[in-house]
Design a protein around this motif. Structure first.
Motif, PDB file in Angstrom:
ATOM      1  N   GLN A   2      39.520   8.320   1.304  1.00 25.72           N
ATOM      2  CA  GLN A   2      38.110   8.186   1.667  1.00 25.72           C
ATOM      3  C   GLN A   2      37.919   7.532   3.028  1.00 25.72           C
ATOM      4  OE1 GLN A   2      36.221   6.123  -1.516  1.00 25.72           O
ATOM      5  NE2 GLN A   2      36.386   7.833  -2.947  1.00 25.72           N
ATOM      6  N   LEU A   3      38.753   6.566   3.388  1.00 21.09           N
ATOM      7  CA  LEU A   3      38.616   5.907   4.688  1.00 21.09           C
ATOM      8  C   LEU A   3      38.846   6.896   5.828  1.00 21.09           C
ATOM      9  CD1 LEU A   3      40.401   2.479   4.118  1.00 21.09           C
ATOM     10  CD2 LEU A   3      37.969   2.878   4.454  1.00 21.09           C
ATOM     11  N   GLU A   5      38.346  10.105   5.836  1.00 23.59           N
ATOM     12  CA  GLU A   5      37.192  10.995   5.946  1.00 23.59           C
ATOM     13  C   GLU A   5      35.994  10.275   6.556  1.00 23.59           C
ATOM     14  OE1 GLU A   5      36.413  12.629   2.097  1.00 23.59           O
ATOM     15  OE2 GLU A   5      38.377  13.571   1.967  1.00 23.59           O
ATOM     16  N   HIS A   6      35.786   9.027   6.129  1.00 21.59           N
ATOM     17  CA  HIS A   6      34.629   8.268   6.613  1.00 21.59           C
ATOM     18  C   HIS A   6      34.728   7.989   8.109  1.00 21.59           C
ATOM     19  CE1 HIS A   6      31.252   5.516   6.525  1.00 21.59           C
ATOM     20  NE2 HIS A   6      31.993   4.611   7.151  1.00 21.59           N
ATOM     21  N   PHE A   7      35.910   7.608   8.583  1.00 18.66           N
ATOM     22  CA  PHE A   7      36.076   7.259   9.994  1.00 18.66           C
ATOM     23  C   PHE A   7      36.564   8.420  10.852  1.00 18.66           C
ATOM     24  CE2 PHE A   7      36.357   3.072   7.939  1.00 18.66           C
ATOM     25  CZ  PHE A   7      35.356   2.426   8.633  1.00 18.66           C
ATOM     26  N   HIS A   8      36.698   9.599  10.268  1.00 22.03           N
ATOM     27  CA  HIS A   8      37.162  10.797  10.984  1.00 22.03           C
ATOM     28  C   HIS A   8      38.491  10.515  11.691  1.00 22.03           C
ATOM     29  CE1 HIS A   8      33.346  12.678  10.132  1.00 22.03           C
ATOM     30  NE2 HIS A   8      32.734  11.614  10.620  1.00 22.03           N
ATOM     31  N   ALA A   9      39.424   9.948  10.960  1.00 25.73           N
ATOM     32  CA  ALA A   9      40.748   9.620  11.494  1.00 25.73           C
ATOM     33  C   ALA A   9      41.793  10.185  10.540  1.00 25.73           C
ATOM     34  CB  ALA A   9      40.913   8.119  11.626  1.00 25.73           C
ATOM     35  N   SER A  10      43.001  10.321  11.041  1.00 27.90           N
ATOM     36  CA  SER A  10      44.069  10.839  10.185  1.00 27.90           C
ATOM     37  C   SER A  10      44.568   9.731   9.254  1.00 27.90           C
ATOM     38  CB  SER A  10      45.217  11.361  11.036  1.00 27.90           C
ATOM     39  OG  SER A  10      45.802  10.299  11.758  1.00 27.90           O
TER      40      SER A  10
END
Length: 67
Positions: A2-3, A5-10
């Motif tokens: 979820q993190l 996806e939330h921060f748009h990071a790998s």
């Protein structure tokens, strides 16, 4: 995750940040992408070559006028 996806990071980036947080290492880090830098350095000369080719083709182009 979820993190990610939330921060748009790998996910590996999130894992690295969490690892540094556990070690209480809160200093700024360089987030530059080395592959992008190499690609950018390679594309600049190609753009110059393409521009010179386009200019040469424009000079050599024959313009026909319909009478």
């Amino acid at each position: 995750m979820q993190l990610a996806e939330h921060f748009h990071a790998s996910q590996p980036t999130i894992y690295d940040v969490l690892k540094r947080a556990r070690l209480q290492e809160f200093t700024p880090h360089d987030s530059s992408n080395q592959r992008f830098k190499v690609l950018q350095r390679g594309l600049k000369p190609l753009a110059k070559v393409e521009q010179t080719i386009q200019e040469r083709l424009k000079r050599e182009a024959k313009h026909y006028k319909k009478s």
